[in-house]
Structures are given as C-alpha cells and as structure tokens.
Enzyme design. Structure first.
Site, PDB file in Angstrom:
ATOM      1  CB  CYS A   2      -0.853   0.043   1.260  1.00 25.05           C
ATOM      2  SG  CYS A   2      -1.852  -1.437   1.505  1.00 25.05           S
ATOM      3  NE  ARG A  28       4.187   1.610  -1.558  1.00 23.96           N
ATOM      4  CZ  ARG A  28       5.248   0.833  -1.446  1.00 23.96           C
ATOM      5  NH1 ARG A  28       6.251   0.953  -2.277  1.00 23.96           N
ATOM      6  NH2 ARG A  28       5.318  -0.072  -0.495  1.00 23.96           N
ATOM      7  CD1 TRP A 101      -2.081  -5.358  -3.633  1.00 23.52           C
ATOM      8  CD2 TRP A 101      -3.062  -4.072  -5.166  1.00 23.52           C
ATOM      9  NE1 TRP A 101      -2.235  -6.105  -4.774  1.00 23.52           N
ATOM     10  CE2 TRP A 101      -2.831  -5.346  -5.724  1.00 23.52           C
ATOM     11  CE3 TRP A 101      -3.685  -3.100  -5.953  1.00 23.52           C
ATOM     12  CZ2 TRP A 101      -3.192  -5.665  -7.039  1.00 23.52           C
ATOM     13  CZ3 TRP A 101      -4.031  -3.421  -7.246  1.00 23.52           C
ATOM     14  CH2 TRP A 101      -3.793  -4.683  -7.782  1.00 23.52           C
ATOM     15  CG  ASN A 127       3.123  -0.701   2.788  1.00 24.01           C
ATOM     16  OD1 ASN A 127       2.496  -1.631   2.292  1.00 24.01           O
ATOM     17  ND2 ASN A 127       4.372  -0.429   2.444  1.00 24.01           N
ATOM     18  N   GLY A 128       1.983  -3.004   4.965  1.00 24.41           N
ATOM     19  CA  GLY A 128       2.659  -4.205   5.456  1.00 24.41           C
ATOM     20  C   GLY A 128       1.619  -5.194   5.957  1.00 24.41           C
ATOM     21  CD  GLU A 510       7.882 -15.239 -17.609  1.00 28.36           C
ATOM     22  OE1 GLU A 510       7.027 -15.852 -18.279  1.00 28.36           O
ATOM     23  OE2 GLU A 510       7.774 -14.036 -17.335  1.00 28.36           O
ATOM     24  CE  LYS A 514       8.062 -11.320 -19.257  1.00 27.48           C
ATOM     25  NZ  LYS A 514       6.948 -11.616 -18.428  1.00 27.48           N
ATOM     26  CD  GLU A 517       5.610 -10.093 -22.365  1.00 29.63           C
ATOM     27  OE1 GLU A 517       6.372 -10.571 -21.503  1.00 29.63           O
ATOM     28  OE2 GLU A 517       4.535  -9.546 -22.097  1.00 29.63           O
ATOM     29  CG  HIS A 533      13.601 -34.333 -29.845  1.00 31.34           C
ATOM     30  ND1 HIS A 533      13.776 -35.611 -30.326  1.00 31.34           N
ATOM     31  CD2 HIS A 533      13.925 -34.374 -28.537  1.00 31.34           C
ATOM     32  CE1 HIS A 533      14.179 -36.405 -29.337  1.00 31.34           C
ATOM     33  NE2 HIS A 533      14.284 -35.669 -28.232  1.00 31.34           N
ATOM     34  CE  LYS A 635       0.470  -6.124 -15.498  1.00 36.27           C
ATOM     35  NZ  LYS A 635       1.743  -6.852 -15.623  1.00 36.27           N
TER      36      LYS A 635
HETATM   37  C1  F6R Z   1       3.576 -11.611 -20.004  1.00 36.49           C
HETATM   38  C2  F6R Z   1       2.253 -11.389 -19.453  1.00 36.49           C
HETATM   39  C3  F6R Z   1       1.129 -12.208 -19.973  1.00 36.49           C
HETATM   40  C4  F6R Z   1       0.189 -12.590 -18.834  1.00 36.49           C
HETATM   41  C5  F6R Z   1      -1.063 -13.285 -19.393  1.00 36.49           C
HETATM   42  C6  F6R Z   1      -1.980 -13.759 -18.289  1.00 36.49           C
HETATM   43  O1  F6R Z   1       4.536 -10.776 -19.451  1.00 36.49           O
HETATM   44  O2  F6R Z   1       2.066 -10.550 -18.613  1.00 36.49           O
HETATM   45  O3  F6R Z   1       1.588 -13.334 -20.631  1.00 36.49           O
HETATM   46  O4  F6R Z   1       0.861 -13.441 -17.959  1.00 36.49           O
HETATM   47  O5  F6R Z   1      -1.749 -12.399 -20.228  1.00 36.49           O
HETATM   48  O6  F6R Z   1      -2.408 -12.706 -17.505  1.00 36.49           O
HETATM   49  P1  F6R Z   1      -2.984 -12.964 -16.048  1.00 36.49           P
HETATM   50  O7  F6R Z   1      -1.891 -13.501 -15.221  1.00 36.49           O
HETATM   51  O8  F6R Z   1      -3.458 -11.620 -15.600  1.00 36.49           O
HETATM   52  O9  F6R Z   1      -4.099 -13.942 -16.189  1.00 36.49           O
END
Ligand code: F6R
Length: 640
Positions: A2, A28, A101, A127-128, A510, A514, A517, A533, A635
C-alpha cells in the site's frame, strides 16, 4: 503493498499535500483510499455530536468526524475519495493518507485506511502485514475495544488508545503500541489536537521529506517530490516524530539517532518510477519486498510449517469432495493459466507431482471439459495475476460447471476470478504497471510452493528456510548482476534460445517470453532435451543460448545432461550464457556466467529468472523499445 503519506506544516494545505501525495503513490495500490487530519483543539460547543469514527453515508458530510481527527475514506481509486470530499473540508495541523492494495478483507469503505480507535481520537495508516493481529484483536476486544473492519491494521489505533488511557504521552504510547506488532509495517499515526505525525518502520519502506513549509513522510519519494527533494531514509526499527518545525529519529527505546539528509536528483515527471527509467525495472527491483509480503503469516520458521489459511477447507484426499470412501489416492489438480502465469502453473504442477499429487497444467485457451476429464474429485486452480483474463475465467467456469472445486491464485483482491472461485489465495505482489509480468511471476511461484506444501505435507524446516532465503537471494542478484554487460554483448542478435531442465524449464520459457515481448526479437524457450528434436537446426554462431543450470537439477543427472545440451549448441558455434548457482561446475562450458545464490532445489530457478528478466530489460533498453507498453500488448487480456 500500500502507499502511505503524512504531512505536518502549513495548516491551509494539509489536504492538498495528502491528495497530491496519494496520487504519486497509486502505483502501490488503488482499491481504496483515505485521509485523516488532526484538527486544532475545538471548543465543546463546536464539538461534533458523533465521537466514533466511521464512514458517512452521504458524501456531503465528512466521512467521519472523530473528536478532533477527521477521517474521509472511500472504496475505489483516489478519484472516488476526491469526489466524496465536501467543499471546504476541514484542514488542520497534521494529516496522514493511504492508498490500499488489499491483503486483509476486500476493498470497502470500512476496510479503507485510516483506521481509528474507539474514541475517534487516534487515526492510523499502515503498509505491510501484522502477523499477530488476531491475537492482539482478541486481547483488545477482551478489554472492551470494538472493531469495525476486517483489517489487521485496526489493532494499532486501539493499542495506542489503550496506552494513552494509561497516561502515556503520544510518542511513548506510539512506541509501546508498535512494540507489540509482529510482521512488517510502515505505520503512521495522528492524535487529536496534536500537530505531530508519529511513524515507524520494520521491513516496509518509509522515507521522510524535509521541506521548507513542513515535513513529510511516505512509502516512497514520489509522494512529496513536488514539495521537497531533501529526504531521510528510515531504517528498520527506527521511529520518527515529525512536527511542522522538525524531525526526530529515535530507536526502539526512544534514544535520538543521528541521521543524514540526502538530496534526490530525479525529475518530478519521473518520480512515479522512483528514479528508475521504467516501471518494469522498478518492479524487478521490488521482488524482495513482494515475496516477503507473499510469505507473511504463511511460513513458521520454528515448526517448519507452511499454512495458507485461505485453503484450510481444501483437502486433496480422495473422497473429501464427494463423501465417498477415501481410497488413499489424492485428487487430481488441474492448473489453468495463460502466458507468464502458465509458466508459473507449469512450475506449480511439478511441485505437486513431486509430492505425489496427479497435477497437470493447461493453457486456459486449450482447456475444455469435453477433452479433459473433470469430476467433483478435480481441483481446478486458475493462476492469474489480474484475475480478469478471459481465457482463464472461461476455463475456470467450465471446470466449475463440470463439478470441480475451484481455486483462484491471483494478485487482485475482488477480481472476477477471486469472486467466482470456491477459494482464493492471493500472491500479494502489489500492483504491477509494466505490461510484462515480472514481480508477479516470482510471487506466483512462491505462492504455488506454499499451496503445494499446504495441501500436502504441510512443509518442512528445509522448505521454510529455502522460502525465507528467496528475498535476500534476489536482492543479491539485483545488487551483483552483470546482466547489463551480457545484454550489451548480444543486443544485435536477431534470435535467442533459452533452455533448462526440471524446474529450470518453465524459467527458460518465461525468459524467452520476456525477451520477445519487450525487445521484439525472436526468442524460444523450451526444455533442453527438446533441442535435438528440432530447434537445433536454427542454432548458429549468431544465436545466443541462455542455459539455466541450477541445483534444481543436481539431485538427478540433470546437470550433466544439460551440459551435454550446452556442448551440442557450442559445437554449432552458438555463444552460451550459463545462469547458475554452480559456476565452478558449469562455468567452463559457457562464454558468460550470470551467477545466482543457491536457495535450495526447486527455488534457485526463481533467482535465475531475475537474471533473465534483467537481460531482456537491458537489451530492450539498448534498443530503445517501449518497455512498459510493448507494441500490440495489453496488461489485462479480457477477450478470448
Ligand atoms: C507476459 C504477461 C502475460 C500474462 C497473461 C496472463 O509478461 O504478462 O503473458 O501473464 O496475459 O495474464 P494474467 O496472469 O493476468 O491472467
């Protein structure tokens, strides 16, 4: 996670300073917000009728008029609080504010901070996570204190009230109240008629601002950078007494400490990122704090036990869901998730399988109950940062219709997944603003490790020690990393490969996600055994290969096998970067080493991932990419 703000100084501007501060802290948390202002002494005739803090039903009145502390708080983003403030709201000598949060109790007016005591003369923001709040609440309730929220924080104003009633002055009362808290806190309080803000910290950030027209405190500098760039960073165990004319820092016993004032050089425009160029880099650096929050109250060092209270009603013993006879076998667990969360789900399923649970991960977009057998014995776990991903929600709803018991593992309290599933457990990473998931992936992995232990053997001393070592391990990676130099070396490469075995395989996947992306360069990540393969055909001297080789593989023959894979790519001239906790064993086979500390089998890959996040970040940075908002990506993906 928070955000808190406090200000004492020019009485005409307290509310403005608090609201400006909260807008700089919304990164936050933003599910509810509130402020409390301690007014100057009032006469009996002007004393408001109500002496108990609460939430007003009409926005025209202050949310609460509590003796000489006025509280306004609202569920929702800061704008909801601002809309609810009456014109000409009361200003006073000192104030505190909070943007939340949620971790305890859903977002609501009652759960929003500040929280007050019975008399309404004390208000507190925090916060915490207070780990012993249940015990303190019971103790205070037995003393006649009444509580109005579901939060852990509310015990603090009541502890303070009790000390004040015993005759302590506010500073001593605050110190005694804080000494009762276990867990993490940055906490600030105001007391009626007093122009001081009292504050303390333990494992949650708190910084003081030294200004011309008053003094500030906050979770982070952006909250007050508009007013001052002179700051004092508080350390764990330190207390601050902040008045309009000065700041005193003291230890737990009240002894004054010497402190130094630093000058911040950031541009206020960039303040939301706390001086980092991008939210992504800031969020990578927030991982130790995020993981500490995720672990709070859930791991017990002495007994070596892991318990996730939100999952207390879930049993994996077969028959527990159907009242049938238990056969001794365990119920099947099906993870559904997308993207980064799917990589976390792969990791979680492996942890459960190691404990004898038949667990599988599914890409949520591929999961349909006509193809995957689901019954009342099935436990379906949706791993989703946002809790709003359409594919994951659809998969969870389908599993639910087919009779499965559902669990949401999410970062967002009150999200659709949290509301719709039978159970919900939170990863507590705080808001993530960068589109690319970073800290939430690490927190998901830790939350899944706790879920796996809580639903099976309840943990062990070794497990708890490993989990507790992760935040410091990540901090070491952040402090000592050479990822930027490695990134510079390969910034012109058009394609990257990421390989790993066992628990390192989801991290390799992963790492590639990254990289693609945020750099827009081609990247592939897979279990290292798959190289020969097919992908090996693409490996040349132009394609760097990042090989994650941690102790998660050393129990079996994994390390020697991945060294075999490394030799395969080296034979094709590919440069190799080893990401490892065993540089002596594998370093000789690599052109570069990104070293990580060892925190125990299954958990060292979480640290290795941080190195890969940093490499992608620095490649993207060198290329001048739009790191926080990569092209074509959002996002939260709310369409199937
Ligand atoms: C990659 C990323 C996406 C999400 C995916 C699922 O950096 O952020 O691949 O992981 O869209 O999103 P959530 O976790 O919100 O269901």
């Amino acid at each position: 996670m928070c955000g808190i703000i406090g200000y004492t100084g020019d009485g005409d501007h307290v509310m403005d300073v608090l609201l400006t501060g909260l807008s700089g802290l919304e990164y936050r948390g933003y599910d509810s917000a509130g402020v409390a202002i301690s007014e100057p002494e009032r006469t009996a005739e002007t004393e408001p009728a109500s002496s108990r803090a609460g939430v007003a039903s009409t926005p025209a009145e202050p949310s609460a008029v509590a003796g000489d502390v006025t509280v306004h708080k609202r569920e929702g983003e800061l704008a909801a609080l601002e809309d609810a403030l009456p014109d000409g709201s009361v200003d006073g000598a000192a104030g505190i504010g909070h943007t939340r949060w949620s971790t305890h109790g859903p977002p609501s007016d009652a759960n929003a901070h500040p929280h007050t005591d019975c008399s309404g003369h004390v208000a507190v923001v925090h916060n915490g996570i207070i780990e012993n709040y249940e015990e303190l609440r019971e103790e205070l309730a037995a003393d006649g204190h009444a509580f109005e929220s579901d939060t852990d924080t509310e015990v603090v104003p009541h502890l303070l009230e009790r000390e004040l009633a015993r005759g302590a002055d506010p500073e001593a009362a605050f110190r005694t109240a804080v000494s009762r808290l276990a867990g993490s806190y940055a906490v600030a309080a105001v007391v009626a008629g007093d122009e001081t803000v009292y504050a303390a910290r333990h494992e949650s950030p708190l910084v003081l601002g030294v200004g011309g027209d008053g003094h500030f405190l906050a979770s982070d500098v952006p909250a007050f950078i508009e007013y001052t760039d002179r700051v004092i960073y508080l350390d764990d165990g330190e207390f601050a007494t902040v008045t309009p004319t000065g700041v005193r820092i003291a230890d737990e016993r009240g002894n004054t400490l010497e402190t130094s004032v630093e000058t911040i050089s950031w541009d206020p425009e960039d303040a939301g990122k706390s001086g980092y160029d991008h939210y992504m880099l800031k969020e990578i650096n927030e991982q130790p704090e995020a993981i500490r929050d995720c672990l709070r109250e859930r791991v017990e060092e002495l007994s070596g036990s892991v318990s996730v209270s939100e999952l207390d009603d879930v049993s994996l013993v077969r028959g527990s869901a159907t009242d049938g006879d238990s056969t001794g076998r365990l119920r099947p667990v099906q993870f559904v998730a997308c993207g980064t969360s799917y990589h976390a789900a792969l990791y979680g399923a492996r942890l459960l399988r190691e404990r004898g649970v038949p667990a599988q991960s599914f890409l949520a977009s591929e999961y349909t109950t006509d193809r995957v057998p689901v019954s009342a014995e099935t436990v379906a776990v949706g791993v989703t940062q946002s809790g709003e991903t359409a594919d994951t929600l659809r998969a969870l709803r389908e599993a639910n219709r087919a009779g499965a018991e559902t669990i949401a593992l999410t970062n967002v309290v009150g999200s659709s997944a949290a509301r719709e599933c039978d159970h919900v457990t939170y990863v507590r990473a705080g808001p993530e603003i960068g589109v690319a998931a970073t800290k939430t992936f690490a927190s998901q992995q830790v939350a899944l490790a706790m879920l796996a232990a809580a639903l099976t053997d309840g943990g062990s001393q070794a497990l708890v020690e490993s989990l507790r070592a992760i935040p410091d391990g990540i901090q070491r990676v952040l402090d000592e990393t050479n990822a930027r130099a490695v990134a510079r070396e390969f910034v012109d490469s058009d394609a990257f490969f990421f390989i790993g075995r066992g628990y390192d395989a989801p991290v390799a996947m992963e790492g590639a996600l990254k990289m693609k992306e945020i750099t827009y360069r081609h990247a592939e990540g897979f279990a290292a055994g798959e190289l020969k393969h097919g992908p090996l055909a693409l490996v040349t001297e132009e394609t760097p290969v990042f090989a994650t080789m941690t102790d998660s593989q050393s129990g079996g023959d994994g390390l020697s096998k991945i060294l075999g894979n490394v030799r395969e790519v080296e034979a094709r001239g590919a440069p190799v970067v080893a990401v490892t906790d065993q540089p002596e064993a594998v370093g000789g086979s690599a052109d570069h080493v990104l070293e990580v500390p060892s925190v125990g089998p299954a958990f060292t890959p979480i640290l290795a991932n941080v190195q890969l996040q940093l490499v992608s970040y620095w490649v993207a940075n060198e290329l001048g990419r739009s790191i926080d908002k990569p092209r074509n990506l959002a996002k939260s993906v709310t369409v199937e």
